[in-house]
Design a protein around this motif. Structure first.
Motif, short mmCIF file in Angstrom:
data_model
loop_
_atom_site.label_atom_id
_atom_site.label_comp_id
_atom_site.label_asym_id
_atom_site.label_seq_id
_atom_site.Cartn_x
_atom_site.Cartn_y
_atom_site.Cartn_z
N ASN A 172 2.39 16.85 0.56
CA ASN A 172 3.66 17.50 0.24
C ASN A 172 4.49 16.69 -0.76
OD1 ASN A 172 4.50 15.35 1.82
ND2 ASN A 172 5.76 16.57 3.20
N GLY A 173 3.92 15.60 -1.31
CA GLY A 173 4.62 14.78 -2.29
C GLY A 173 5.37 13.59 -1.71
N GLY A 174 5.48 13.52 -0.38
CA GLY A 174 6.10 12.37 0.26
C GLY A 174 5.25 11.12 0.08
N VAL A 175 5.87 9.96 0.26
CA VAL A 175 5.15 8.70 0.11
C VAL A 175 5.47 7.79 1.28
CG1 VAL A 175 4.81 6.65 -1.34
CG2 VAL A 175 5.22 8.86 -2.41
N MET A 176 4.44 7.19 1.85
CA MET A 176 4.61 6.17 2.88
C MET A 176 4.26 4.83 2.25
SD MET A 176 3.07 7.85 6.37
CE MET A 176 1.38 7.67 5.88
N ASN A 177 5.04 3.80 2.56
CA ASN A 177 4.82 2.47 1.99
C ASN A 177 4.72 1.43 3.09
OD1 ASN A 177 5.15 2.82 -1.03
ND2 ASN A 177 7.01 3.79 -0.28
N GLY A 178 3.80 0.49 2.89
CA GLY A 178 3.66 -0.63 3.81
C GLY A 178 3.23 -1.85 3.01
N SER A 179 3.44 -3.02 3.58
CA SER A 179 2.99 -4.25 2.92
C SER A 179 2.57 -5.25 3.97
CB SER A 179 4.09 -4.82 2.02
OG SER A 179 5.22 -5.12 2.78
N PHE A 216 4.56 1.32 8.31
CA PHE A 216 4.77 2.13 7.11
C PHE A 216 6.11 2.85 7.15
CE2 PHE A 216 0.28 1.45 6.84
CZ PHE A 216 0.02 1.42 5.49
N SER A 217 6.88 2.72 6.08
CA SER A 217 8.14 3.46 5.95
C SER A 217 7.83 4.83 5.34
CB SER A 217 9.12 2.70 5.07
OG SER A 217 8.62 2.60 3.75
N GLY A 218 8.77 5.75 5.47
CA GLY A 218 8.63 7.07 4.86
C GLY A 218 7.74 8.03 5.64
N GLN A 219 7.47 7.72 6.90
CA GLN A 219 6.58 8.58 7.68
C GLN A 219 7.16 9.98 7.87
OE1 GLN A 219 5.00 6.84 11.26
NE2 GLN A 219 4.99 4.79 10.35
N ASP A 220 8.48 10.10 7.98
CA ASP A 220 9.10 11.41 8.17
C ASP A 220 8.91 12.32 6.96
OD1 ASP A 220 9.94 10.71 10.69
OD2 ASP A 220 11.97 10.18 10.06
N SER A 221 8.68 11.74 5.79
CA SER A 221 8.54 12.54 4.57
C SER A 221 7.09 12.95 4.30
CB SER A 221 9.07 11.77 3.36
OG SER A 221 8.22 10.67 3.07
N SER A 236 -3.74 10.42 -0.81
CA SER A 236 -4.32 9.36 -1.63
C SER A 236 -3.48 8.10 -1.46
CB SER A 236 -4.36 9.77 -3.10
OG SER A 236 -3.05 9.94 -3.61
N GLY A 237 -4.00 7.00 -1.92
CA GLY A 237 -3.26 5.76 -1.79
C GLY A 237 -3.61 4.78 -2.89
N LYS A 238 -2.77 3.74 -2.97
CA LYS A 238 -2.96 2.75 -4.01
C LYS A 238 -2.48 1.39 -3.53
CE LYS A 238 -1.85 1.77 -8.82
NZ LYS A 238 -1.06 2.16 -9.98
N VAL A 239 -3.33 0.36 -3.67
CA VAL A 239 -2.93 -1.01 -3.41
C VAL A 239 -2.14 -1.47 -4.63
CG1 VAL A 239 -3.74 -3.37 -3.06
CG2 VAL A 239 -4.94 -1.47 -1.96
N GLU A 240 -0.94 -2.01 -4.39
CA GLU A 240 -0.05 -2.41 -5.46
C GLU A 240 0.45 -3.83 -5.22
OE1 GLU A 240 1.95 1.89 -6.48
OE2 GLU A 240 2.93 0.64 -4.98
N GLN A 241 0.94 -4.46 -6.26
CA GLN A 241 1.63 -5.75 -6.20
C GLN A 241 0.83 -6.82 -5.48
OE1 GLN A 241 5.35 -4.69 -4.35
NE2 GLN A 241 6.03 -3.54 -6.13
N LEU A 284 0.86 -1.18 0.00
CA LEU A 284 0.00 0.00 0.00
C LEU A 284 0.90 1.23 0.00
CD1 LEU A 284 -2.80 1.30 0.21
CD2 LEU A 284 -2.66 1.03 2.69
N ALA A 285 0.76 2.04 -1.04
CA ALA A 285 1.53 3.29 -1.15
C ALA A 285 0.58 4.45 -0.89
CB ALA A 285 2.14 3.41 -2.54
N ILE A 286 0.91 5.27 0.12
CA ILE A 286 0.10 6.44 0.46
C ILE A 286 0.89 7.68 0.09
CG2 ILE A 286 -1.01 7.71 2.32
CD1 ILE A 286 -1.44 5.03 3.74
N THR A 287 0.36 8.46 -0.84
CA THR A 287 0.98 9.70 -1.27
C THR A 287 0.45 10.84 -0.40
OG1 THR A 287 1.13 8.87 -3.52
CG2 THR A 287 1.38 11.25 -3.24
N CYS A 288 1.34 11.72 0.01
CA CYS A 288 0.99 12.80 0.93
C CYS A 288 0.86 14.13 0.18
CB CYS A 288 2.05 12.88 2.02
SG CYS A 288 2.24 11.28 2.85
#
Length: 122
Positions: free
Chosen positions: A72-79, A100-105, A111-116, A66-70
């Protein structure tokens, strides 16, 4: 510092409740075990995802990212993965905020997207 970041991120994710984010992915072919994953609005405890069988009747494991776009353009990723019993039609899997990684960004999830999505028969 890490606790402040997690709290800040959890609060930012909770603010998305107003946006009512719906994230979807599906996979499968006729006669084979197949699934659809719908992830709801992120909240302070993470994101709940509905795993729905769309084909077959055997036991399987569904894995996805799951990729969540923020804003400010940052992205958080989890699986995560979720095992589905033979004959079961639907289940819920929680993806915790801490996973989720990328929380600091990320300022505020937008928005988000289920991937892979991969479904493996068991």
């Amino acid at each position: 510092m890490a606790n402040n970041t997690m709290i800040r991120t959890a609060l930012a994710i909770a603010s998305l409740a107003i946006a009512s984010l719906s994230l979807v992915a599906c996979t499968g072919a006729a006669g084979r075990d197949a699934a659809r994953v719908d992830c709801g609005t992120p909240g302070p405890h993470g994101v709940d995802c509905q795993v729905r069988r769309t084909g077959g009747d055997g036991a399987f494991e569904a894995c996805w990212s799951l990729a969540i776009t923020c804003q400010n353009g940052g992205v958080m990723n989890g699986s995560t993965c979720h095992a589905m019993a033979a004959g079961a039609g639907e289940a819920t899997a929680n993806m915790p905020v801490a996973g989720f990684s990328g929380q600091d960004s990320c300022d505020v999830p937008a928005s988000g997207k289920v991937e892979q999505l991969k479904v493996t028969s068991r």
